[in-house]
Scaffold this motif. Structure first.
Motif, PDB file in Angstrom:
ATOM      1  N   SER A   1       0.849  -1.201   0.000  1.00  0.00           N
ATOM      2  CA  SER A   1       0.000   0.000   0.000  1.00  0.00           C
ATOM      3  C   SER A   1       0.877   1.241   0.000  1.00  0.00           C
ATOM      4  O   SER A   1       2.025   1.221   0.457  1.00  0.00           O
ATOM      5  CB  SER A   1      -0.941   0.013   1.212  1.00  0.00           C
ATOM      6  OG  SER A   1      -0.197   0.140   2.422  1.00  0.00           O
TER       7      SER A   1
ATOM      8  N   THR B   1       0.054   5.373   0.712  1.00  0.00           N
ATOM      9  CA  THR B   1      -0.946   6.382   1.057  1.00  0.00           C
ATOM     10  C   THR B   1      -0.268   7.642   1.570  1.00  0.00           C
ATOM     11  O   THR B   1       0.874   7.620   2.036  1.00  0.00           O
ATOM     12  CB  THR B   1      -1.898   5.852   2.148  1.00  0.00           C
ATOM     13  OG1 THR B   1      -1.128   5.459   3.297  1.00  0.00           O
ATOM     14  CG2 THR B   1      -2.686   4.651   1.632  1.00  0.00           C
ATOM     15  N   GLU B   2      -1.001   8.749   1.472  1.00  0.00           N
ATOM     16  CA  GLU B   2      -0.510  10.018   1.996  1.00  0.00           C
ATOM     17  C   GLU B   2      -0.787  10.095   3.485  1.00  0.00           C
ATOM     18  O   GLU B   2      -1.832   9.634   3.963  1.00  0.00           O
ATOM     19  CB  GLU B   2      -1.167  11.202   1.278  1.00  0.00           C
ATOM     20  CG  GLU B   2      -0.655  11.440  -0.122  1.00  0.00           C
ATOM     21  CD  GLU B   2      -1.124  12.763  -0.684  1.00  0.00           C
ATOM     22  OE1 GLU B   2      -1.840  13.488   0.051  1.00  0.00           O
ATOM     23  OE2 GLU B   2      -0.790  13.080  -1.842  1.00  0.00           O
TER      24      GLU B   2
END
Length: 336
Positions: free
Chosen positions: A118, A120-121
């Motif tokens: 994954s 993500t920010e």
């Protein structure tokens, strides 16, 4: 009473006097790093931008380095904070530096070859990070799990800055350990001397006014006084000794007529305040100071400390005792 910190920035050219060119006054809750961009913008408005701005770690971050170069063309030089993760502190763990970042595919690859699942920010400490998380199955069976994460169940995750800032941070962390970078950074010692001069000689840390605006005016006037003093020293080319002699230097010279001087000091004590010190104590104090010229620093300190006990036995306050002792010394130097 709330503390109001002051921030001074000055020049450091070798062929010119070191002057204060910018003063900022803030309340105590404002962090230093929040003012870096403001300082550059204000210097640009006054056409005083430096080519290189040398700061300490409190004013620098990858984002500040990037903005200073992009907006104002300034090279922001200073130590970037090191990685304080448990893996980096251990020295033998898997810190962020050992992970390979595939920016095109938005993946992180661990030293064992596992790929993150994954991307993500993550918003953390007013910065945007990119968090790569690995699969739980890969981390559970990894033989190096104890070197990689302290969690007994959760998988490892790595948070990195976006590529431009990540590159700046990695390059600066490497450069600041080189001898060339450290030689460049030694020039910053001048600002510490500037702060010390304004604190000790001009009372910078004690505000005479109430309110942020009035205190800022005081800081500007303090910086102005410092600049005037430094310009005067720069213009004055007369040679100076390394240490300046004080007004009491003659007292440290062994006099030829020591008994006569001793009797004069005793007489002054009896005429002025007969109950201030005992006559022998006053005489002993002057003998200890005047006869200490040929002694070592440690011997002179011990002799003066022993003779100065008469001050603490007086009924006056420490300030009054110091003033009285000063007046006795000046009086003994006056012509008879």
């Amino acid at each position: 009473m709330e503390r109001i910190p002051d921030i001074f920035h000055g020049t450091c050219d070798e062929e010119r006097p070191e002057l204060v060119v910018h003063v900022a006054t803030t309340i105590s809750t404002v962090r230093d790093i929040e003012l870096t961009d403001t300082i550059h913008d204000e210097l640009a408005g006054r056409q005083l931008l430096p080519g290189e701005h040398v700061v300490d770690s409190g004013y620098i971050s990858p984002a500040r380095i990037e903005r200073a170069q992009r907006v104002h063309g300034i090279t922001l030089l200073g130590p970037v904070i090191a990685d304080h993760s448990s893996q980096a502190r251990a020295g033998s763990g898997f810190d962020k530096a050992v992970f390979t970042i595939d920016w095109d595919n938005e993946q992180a690859i661990c030293p064992r070859g596992a790929t993150s699942v994954s991307w993500t920010e993550l918003r953390m400490k007013e910065n945007t990070y990119l968090q790569a998380r690995f699969a739980e199955a890969d981390c559970r069976s990894c033989p190096d799990r104890t070197r990689c994460t302290s969690s007994p169940t959760r998988p490892r995750s790595v948070a990195v800055l976006p590529w431009p800032l990540h590159k700046i941070r990695a390059r600066n962390r490497l450069d600041q350990h080189t001898e060339l970078w450290q030689r460049r950074y030694t020039i910053r010692a001048g600002i510490e001397a500037t702060v010390s001069q304004n604190v000790r000689a001009h009372g910078l840390r004690r505000s005479r006014y109430r309110g942020l605006a009035r205190t800022h005016v005081q800081h500007i006037l303090t910086a102005l006084a410092c600049n005037v003093a430094r310009l005067a020293d720069w213009i004055d080319t007369s040679p100076r000794t390394r240490r300046r002699a004080t007004h009491f230097a003659p007292c440290a010279q062994p006099p030829d007529d020591l008994p006569n001087i001793t009797s004069r000091v005793t007489a002054l004590a009896l005429v002025g305040d007969a109950d201030l010190w005992h006559p022998i104590e006053v005489a002993d104090h002057f003998v200890a100071v005047a006869g200490a010229a040929d002694l070592s620093r440690e011997e002179r300190r011990l002799r003066q400390a022993g003779a100065g006990q008469a001050v603490h036995r007086s009924r006056l306050t420490p300030q009054q005792s110091a003033a009285a002792l000063r007046d006795r010394h000046l009086a003994c130097l006056a012509p008879t």
